[in-house]
Design a protein around this motif. Structure first.
Motif, PDB file in Angstrom:
ATOM      1  N   CYS A  49     -10.404   1.831  28.548  1.00  0.00           N
ATOM      2  CA  CYS A  49     -11.239   2.662  27.671  1.00  0.00           C
ATOM      3  C   CYS A  49     -11.558   4.010  28.313  1.00  0.00           C
ATOM      4  O   CYS A  49     -11.594   5.047  27.635  1.00  0.00           O
ATOM      5  CB  CYS A  49     -12.544   1.932  27.333  1.00  0.00           C
ATOM      6  SG  CYS A  49     -12.348   0.445  26.334  1.00  0.00           S
TER       7      CYS A  49
ATOM      8  N   THR B 267     -13.474   0.586  17.163  1.00  0.00           N
ATOM      9  CA  THR B 267     -12.187  -0.103  17.004  1.00  0.00           C
ATOM     10  C   THR B 267     -11.432  -0.195  18.321  1.00  0.00           C
ATOM     11  O   THR B 267     -10.563  -1.055  18.476  1.00  0.00           O
ATOM     12  CB  THR B 267     -11.307   0.632  15.979  1.00  0.00           C
ATOM     13  OG1 THR B 267     -11.118   1.998  16.405  1.00  0.00           O
ATOM     14  CG2 THR B 267     -11.967   0.645  14.604  1.00  0.00           C
ATOM     15  N   PHE B 268     -11.762   0.674  19.270  1.00  0.00           N
ATOM     16  CA  PHE B 268     -10.988   0.696  20.506  1.00  0.00           C
ATOM     17  C   PHE B 268     -11.363  -0.446  21.454  1.00  0.00           C
ATOM     18  O   PHE B 268     -10.537  -0.876  22.258  1.00  0.00           O
ATOM     19  CB  PHE B 268     -11.124   2.048  21.227  1.00  0.00           C
ATOM     20  CG  PHE B 268     -12.500   2.345  21.768  1.00  0.00           C
ATOM     21  CD1 PHE B 268     -12.902   1.877  23.021  1.00  0.00           C
ATOM     22  CD2 PHE B 268     -13.372   3.133  21.050  1.00  0.00           C
ATOM     23  CE1 PHE B 268     -14.152   2.167  23.525  1.00  0.00           C
ATOM     24  CE2 PHE B 268     -14.638   3.440  21.545  1.00  0.00           C
ATOM     25  CZ  PHE B 268     -15.022   2.946  22.787  1.00  0.00           C
TER      26      PHE B 268
ATOM     27  N   THR C  77      -9.251  -3.456  20.755  1.00  0.00           N
ATOM     28  CA  THR C  77      -7.895  -3.149  21.212  1.00  0.00           C
ATOM     29  C   THR C  77      -7.772  -3.332  22.718  1.00  0.00           C
ATOM     30  O   THR C  77      -6.801  -3.911  23.217  1.00  0.00           O
ATOM     31  CB  THR C  77      -7.525  -1.699  20.838  1.00  0.00           C
ATOM     32  OG1 THR C  77      -7.594  -1.547  19.420  1.00  0.00           O
ATOM     33  CG2 THR C  77      -6.121  -1.353  21.318  1.00  0.00           C
TER      34      THR C  77
ATOM     35  N   ARG D 154      -7.724  -7.049  23.523  1.00  0.00           N
ATOM     36  CA  ARG D 154      -6.438  -7.673  23.159  1.00  0.00           C
ATOM     37  C   ARG D 154      -5.365  -7.365  24.191  1.00  0.00           C
ATOM     38  O   ARG D 154      -4.543  -8.236  24.520  1.00  0.00           O
ATOM     39  CB  ARG D 154      -5.998  -7.196  21.771  1.00  0.00           C
ATOM     40  CG  ARG D 154      -6.738  -7.876  20.628  1.00  0.00           C
ATOM     41  CD  ARG D 154      -6.019  -7.643  19.310  1.00  0.00           C
ATOM     42  NE  ARG D 154      -5.957  -6.225  18.953  1.00  0.00           N
ATOM     43  CZ  ARG D 154      -6.887  -5.604  18.240  1.00  0.00           C
ATOM     44  NH1 ARG D 154      -7.953  -6.263  17.815  1.00  0.00           N
ATOM     45  NH2 ARG D 154      -6.751  -4.323  17.954  1.00  0.00           N
ATOM     46  N   ARG D 155      -5.368  -6.146  24.708  1.00  0.00           N
ATOM     47  CA  ARG D 155      -4.374  -5.770  25.728  1.00  0.00           C
ATOM     48  C   ARG D 155      -4.533  -6.627  26.986  1.00  0.00           C
ATOM     49  O   ARG D 155      -3.565  -6.930  27.669  1.00  0.00           O
ATOM     50  CB  ARG D 155      -4.521  -4.287  26.095  1.00  0.00           C
ATOM     51  CG  ARG D 155      -4.111  -3.322  25.005  1.00  0.00           C
ATOM     52  CD  ARG D 155      -4.404  -1.901  25.425  1.00  0.00           C
ATOM     53  NE  ARG D 155      -3.645  -1.536  26.612  1.00  0.00           N
ATOM     54  CZ  ARG D 155      -2.434  -0.983  26.596  1.00  0.00           C
ATOM     55  NH1 ARG D 155      -1.837  -0.738  25.442  1.00  0.00           N
ATOM     56  NH2 ARG D 155      -1.808  -0.683  27.717  1.00  0.00           N
TER      57      ARG D 155
END
Length: 471
Positions: A366, A133-134, A137, A140-141
């Motif tokens: 990450c 899931t990261f 994310t 998107r950032r």
């Protein structure tokens, strides 16, 4: 399997199957097709059907008939003689004399799987193992309106995104590799990093020492660049130092390519004593060492690395993230001394100018947030369980391990010719990685490399056992 209910004749089906394997180099140039009688038995068809299929391949120019010897895949690009002048008999015997023509088959298999079944010959984790899931994310950032404009509408830094290089520098501290951000160059995957090193330090005809067994693509890549490969047997503690010393005296090699930790395909890891002796040879005979640490995320931090002991004086450290995180982000990197780094950067500039900043910045997030570290820990735990199950299945079906199982790959002795085994298993929908692929001269071998993550399927081992018994 061939089917009589198909709209295509049995002859056409068989010819198309063999033609596809030839084009994808699963049947390499020079390979002998099964005899007409043997092929008819394997496929459950008449000899007449096989003769007609082979005639179609002849007409397409894919095979040639040799009188009283059978049918062979045509070699459209004959290999160049690869012997070095004035080589000692032992050295000549171990020299690479041709490119392993089907080295690309394992790479092609990543894009064109022979079936939906688990593929023991694959070199990567199953996609579901890397799902997270990261990662969405992080992307998107980086794709908010302002960030997308900033990162997309101009070239990035030639060395790579500064934020990622800082993250990588901090990460390397954990394995004692001293690399400041300005000693790091990002690349389009680890293979690109290896290519940059080769094109910077070598010229056509230069001798290069490469561990054997070793990564099939590395043999093929160096041969394609015109290098002369000197295979160095890989042992449990490290490379064969006596062979390396002979090569140094006879040929003055320019480079040594090594996978120190969780070696592919054996799983061996370098010992401190062997590492010191390798570095001593490098200093005495003036060659560089490129250390491919592709599997660093699966290894313990205390594992011995040449780059940590050497401080990046003669070593060049290479790694990437395709194996553990995001194959399609294509992010790798290299770390070298400040002087050598500038030369390597020049080569990168000539080939690719820069690398995409957007995914590099996402990877930096990450790493800094600890997401990559936690993800790697989960994968290692899952791999430990898979390895235990795969080892039990392999041994229960009559295989033995040539080295202690570790990391992603197992080096397995099947007791039969794995080139022949590979062709038969393709008929069952399974791709194997035969032992000959991992040697420069591709000698017949009973070894095969298995991927522990994709070798837990009991159904595969039952088919494997049946086909091996038929051989």
């Amino acid at each position: 399997m061939l089917t009589r209910t198909s709209t295509q004749s049995l002859t056409g089906q068989l010819a198309d199957r063999l033609a596809e394997r030839i084009r994808t180099r699963l049947l390499p140039p020079g390979a002998r097709l099964p005899s007409v009688r043997e092929c008819a038995r394997q496929q459950g068809v008449s000899p007449y059907t096989v003769v007609a299929a082979y005639d179609q391949l002849l007409a397409q120019g894919l095979v040639e008939a040799r009188r009283q010897r059978g049918f062979y895949v045509r070699d459209s690009a004959p290999a160049q003689e690869g012997r070095l002048p004035n080589a000692a008999p032992m050295v000549i015997q171990m020299m690479a004399s041709r490119v392993p023509a089907d080295a690309s088959s394992l790479i092609r298999s990543m894009f064109h799987r022979p079936s939906d079944k688990p593929q023991p010959g694959m070199g990567v984790f199953p996609p579901e193992w890397m799902s997270s899931t990261f990662m969405p994310t992080a992307v998107r950032r980086m794709t908010s309106t302002a960030a997308l404009q900033e990162l997309s509408l101009q070239y990035g830094e030639p060395s790579g995104d500064a934020a990622l290089r800082r993250s990588l520098s901090n990460k390397l501290v954990g394995i004692n590799v001293p690399a400041a951000p300005d000693q790091i160059v990002t690349t389009v995957g680890a293979t690109h990093a290896l290519d940059i090193v080769s094109r910077t330090l070598l010229r056509a005809g230069d001798p290069v020492m490469v561990e054997e067994p070793g990564w099939a693509l590395e043999f093929a890549r160096l041969e394609a660049l015109g290098m002369r490969i000197l295979p160095v047997p890989r042992r449990a503690d490290g490379p064969d130092l006596e062979v390396m010393a002979q090569y140094c005296q006879l040929h003055s090699p320019k480079l040594f390519v090594s996978v120190s930790v969780l070696h592919n395909p054996t799983g061996y890891s370098l010992t401190p004593g062997s590492a010191h002796r390798v570095l001593k040879l490098a200093n005495e005979h003036d060659f560089h060492i490129v250390e491919d640490d592709t599997y660093s995320h699966l290894a313990p931090e205390h594992a011995t690395r040449l780059s940590a002991l050497d401080g990046l004086q003669r070593t060049i450290y290479v790694s990437g993230f395709a194996k553990i995180l995001a194959p399609n982000w294509r992010i790798g990197f290299l770390a070298a001394s400040p002087e050598l780094k500038e030369r390597l950067l020049e080569t990168k500039l000539l080939a690719t100018l820069t690398t995409p900043t957007l995914f590099e910045r996402a990877l930096s997030w990450c790493i800094d947030q600890g997401q990559l570290r936690r993800h790697a820990e989960r994968v290692r735990i899952r791999l430990d369980g898979a390895r235990g199950r795969a080892v039990k299945l392999a041994m229960a079906h009559g295989c033995t391990f040539a080295s202690e199982p570790a990391g992603l790959f197992g080096w397995v002795d099947t007791g039969v010719d794995t080139d022949a085994l590979t062709q038969r298993m393709l008929d069952q929908g399974y791709l194997l990685a035969p032992g000959s692929l991992f040697h420069a001269r591709r000698p017949p071998s009973t070894m095969m490399r298995i991927n522990f993550a994709t070798s837990q399927d009991a159904a595969f081992w039952k088919v494997f056992s049946k086909v091996r018994a038929e051989l």
